[in-house]
Write a protein that holds these residues in place. Structure first.
Motif, short mmCIF file in Angstrom:
data_model
loop_
_atom_site.label_atom_id
_atom_site.label_comp_id
_atom_site.label_asym_id
_atom_site.label_seq_id
_atom_site.Cartn_x
_atom_site.Cartn_y
_atom_site.Cartn_z
N VAL A 268 -6.68 -0.84 -7.35
CA VAL A 268 -7.75 -1.29 -8.14
C VAL A 268 -7.31 -2.66 -8.50
CG1 VAL A 268 -9.00 0.87 -8.82
CG2 VAL A 268 -6.95 0.10 -10.29
N GLY A 269 -6.03 -2.90 -8.65
CA GLY A 269 -5.44 -4.09 -8.93
C GLY A 269 -5.89 -5.25 -7.81
N LEU A 270 -6.34 -6.58 -8.38
CA LEU A 270 -6.63 -7.30 -7.37
C LEU A 270 -5.62 -8.67 -7.17
CD1 LEU A 270 -10.52 -7.55 -7.45
CD2 LEU A 270 -9.16 -7.66 -5.56
N PRO A 271 -4.50 -8.69 -6.95
CA PRO A 271 -3.55 -9.61 -6.90
C PRO A 271 -3.93 -10.61 -5.65
CG PRO A 271 -2.35 -7.81 -6.07
CD PRO A 271 -3.71 -7.32 -6.43
N ASP A 272 -3.13 -11.64 -5.33
CA ASP A 272 -3.21 -12.41 -4.12
C ASP A 272 -2.92 -11.52 -3.01
OD1 ASP A 272 -3.75 -14.46 -5.76
OD2 ASP A 272 -1.72 -15.20 -5.70
N PRO A 273 -3.49 -11.87 -1.80
CA PRO A 273 -3.41 -10.99 -0.50
C PRO A 273 -1.96 -10.52 -0.50
CG PRO A 273 -4.57 -12.76 -0.22
CD PRO A 273 -4.24 -13.01 -1.37
N THR A 274 -1.54 -9.38 0.20
CA THR A 274 -0.26 -9.02 0.16
C THR A 274 0.03 -8.16 1.55
OG1 THR A 274 -0.24 -8.29 -1.89
CG2 THR A 274 1.45 -7.33 -0.95
N PRO A 275 1.11 -8.61 2.26
CA PRO A 275 1.00 -7.92 3.80
C PRO A 275 1.33 -6.63 3.73
CG PRO A 275 3.15 -9.51 3.10
CD PRO A 275 2.23 -9.51 1.79
N LEU A 276 0.95 -5.83 4.82
CA LEU A 276 0.87 -4.47 4.84
C LEU A 276 1.43 -3.95 6.09
CD1 LEU A 276 -0.26 -1.80 3.35
CD2 LEU A 276 -2.41 -2.34 4.70
N ALA A 277 2.40 -3.13 6.18
CA ALA A 277 2.85 -2.57 7.64
C ALA A 277 2.15 -1.48 7.91
CB ALA A 277 4.32 -2.33 7.35
N ALA A 278 2.15 -1.07 9.07
CA ALA A 278 1.58 0.25 9.45
C ALA A 278 2.49 1.69 9.44
CB ALA A 278 1.10 0.24 11.09
N ALA A 279 3.74 1.20 9.47
CA ALA A 279 4.57 2.49 9.63
C ALA A 279 4.36 3.25 8.47
CB ALA A 279 6.19 1.80 9.89
#
Ligand code: NAP
Ligand code: ZN
Ligand code: ZN
Length: 371
Positions: A268-279
């Motif tokens: 629900v928090g909306l910070p700047d874009p953050t990388p996400l890994a699939a693993a």
């Protein structure tokens, strides 16, 4: 038009200051509401500072509004003068699309009219929020504040309350579930109270060790300081559900690893874009989702739930003149746990220039089209 004292930002770089705004006189289906209290949401800061892209300036933030009805249009049947009411994050929507008819107005296909930093249905009249003394609003976008909730403690329910209640309900959190709340701020402290009232076991994940006692007092069963890497190792695979309320960038992957198999993390928090890994998602069939406030019906359900379970926000009531300091304190995570503006302070005599484009240096960030 009505001329209304307000407090707001004239550009993304300007501190908030007083000026007058214009609001429409109430039409047949409108209410005129005397605003008593308005909560300060971190979204107010993001938008007043242009952190989500082009904002509409001048901006009068505030979408956690409570007040009393002082005038009701001729065709209004559900409300009367004197009723305590709440106004949340939107003041209108198309009322015809599938989300609107399903009571999910926040996902209106035409775009909801947000309470501020947005436009009325005509697409050109700017909306202004609750850092002001009065608001004109359509009767269908108003909520009933239950009698047993003190008004200043009810104000934050209009955003922080519904934003945390909705995902807990929509994702089926139930008694006995192991729930983690990431970040103990305005949203986070409501999430703790609501999840606890729903019977969940609640753990707060916080970067502020000094909040431990508060977390336990608010109803949390456990408190984990996220500074240390071993906190993530020790709690791997522990939670059924994580509600992430952080306003600042952080590593989603580290938090996903704290979910059990088939567990869900909702942002629900909306910070700047953050990388996400699939693993982290793949390995335990974990799920990652998001959630946006809630519709009018669900917000009313939340308010009634709070009245029934004795849930309300913990607030620090401040005069509007302290707004800029309050923003700085929120950025430092130094609020216990929601600032609420006593709008009576706006009535106090102070210099109130009428809005005048030449008087203010409208920054490149402001959206000139709104004029
Ligand atoms: P808030 O009261 O300022 O709380 C944010 C919390 O995040 C802080 O109390 C702090 O908790 C943690 N935090 C802040 N800076 C941090 C940092 N640098 N590192 C780690 N943790 C940090 O904000 P809020 O009003 O609850 O809003 C939270 C976010 O939700 C904002 O991004 C807001 O725009 C967004 N929001 C979304 C919706 C929606 O519908 N999805 C609705 C309203 C708000 P600890 O001290 O416990 O770590
Ligand atoms: Zn908000
Ligand atoms: Zn719609």
């Amino acid at each position: 038009m009505l001329e209304i004292p307000a407090y707001g930002a004239t550009s993304a770089k300007a501190p908030l200051a007083p000026f007058f705004i214009e609001r429409r006189k109430p039409g047949p289906h409108d209410l005129l509401v005397d605003i008593l209290y308005c909560g300060i949401c971190h979204s107010d800061i993001h938008q007043a500072r242009g952190e989500w892209g082009a904002s509409v300036f001048p901006m009068v933030p505030g979408h956690e509004i409570v007040g009393t009805v002082v005038e009701a249009g001729n065709n209004v049947e559900r409300w009367k003068v004197g009723d305590p009411v709440g106004i949340g994050c939107f003041v209108d929507s198309c009322r015809e699309c599938e989300p609107c008819t399903a009571g999910e107005e926040q996902f209106c296909e035409q775009g909801m009219s947000q309470t501020y930093n947005s436009y009325e249905r005509d697409g050109k009249t700017p909306t202004y929020g609750g850092y002001s003394t009065r608001i004109t609003v359509n009767e269908n976008y108003v909520l009933r504040i239950p009698e047993n909730i003190p008004l200043e403690r009810a104000a934050p329910l209009l955003c922080a309350g519904i934003t945390t209640y909705s995902p807990l309900r929509q994702f089926g959190v139930k008694a006995g579930d192991d729930v983690a709340v990431v970040g103990l701020g305005g949203l986070g402290h409501m999430a703790v109270k609501l999840a606890k009232a729903m019977g969940a076991k609640v753990t707060v994940l916080s970067h502020s060790p000094a909040k431990r006692q508060d977390a336990l007092r608010l109803g949390a069963d456990d408190f984990v300081v996220t500074h240390y890497e071993e906190a993530f190792e020790k709690n791997t695979g522990r939670f059924d559900f994580i509600l992430d309320t952080l306003s600042a960038q952080h590593d989603y992957n580290a938090y996903l690893n704290l979910l059990r198999r088939d567990g869900t993390m909702v942002l629900v928090g909306l910070p700047d874009p953050t990388p996400l890994a699939a693993a982290p998602l793949i390995m335990q069939r974990r799920r990652l989702a998001g959630s946006l406030i809630g519709g009018i019906c669900e917000a009313q359900e939340m308010l009634d739930f709070c009245a029934e379970y004795g849930v309300a926000a913990d607030v620090e009531v401040i005069p509007i003149q302290q707004i800029n300091e309050a923003y700085e304190r929120m950025i430092r995570s130094d609020v216990r746990y929601r600032f609420v503006i006593d709008i009576a302070s706006l009535e106090q005599p102070q210099p109130m220039p009428r809005w005048d484009e030449e008087r203010y240096n409208v920054s490149a960030n402001s959206n000139q089209a709104c004029w």
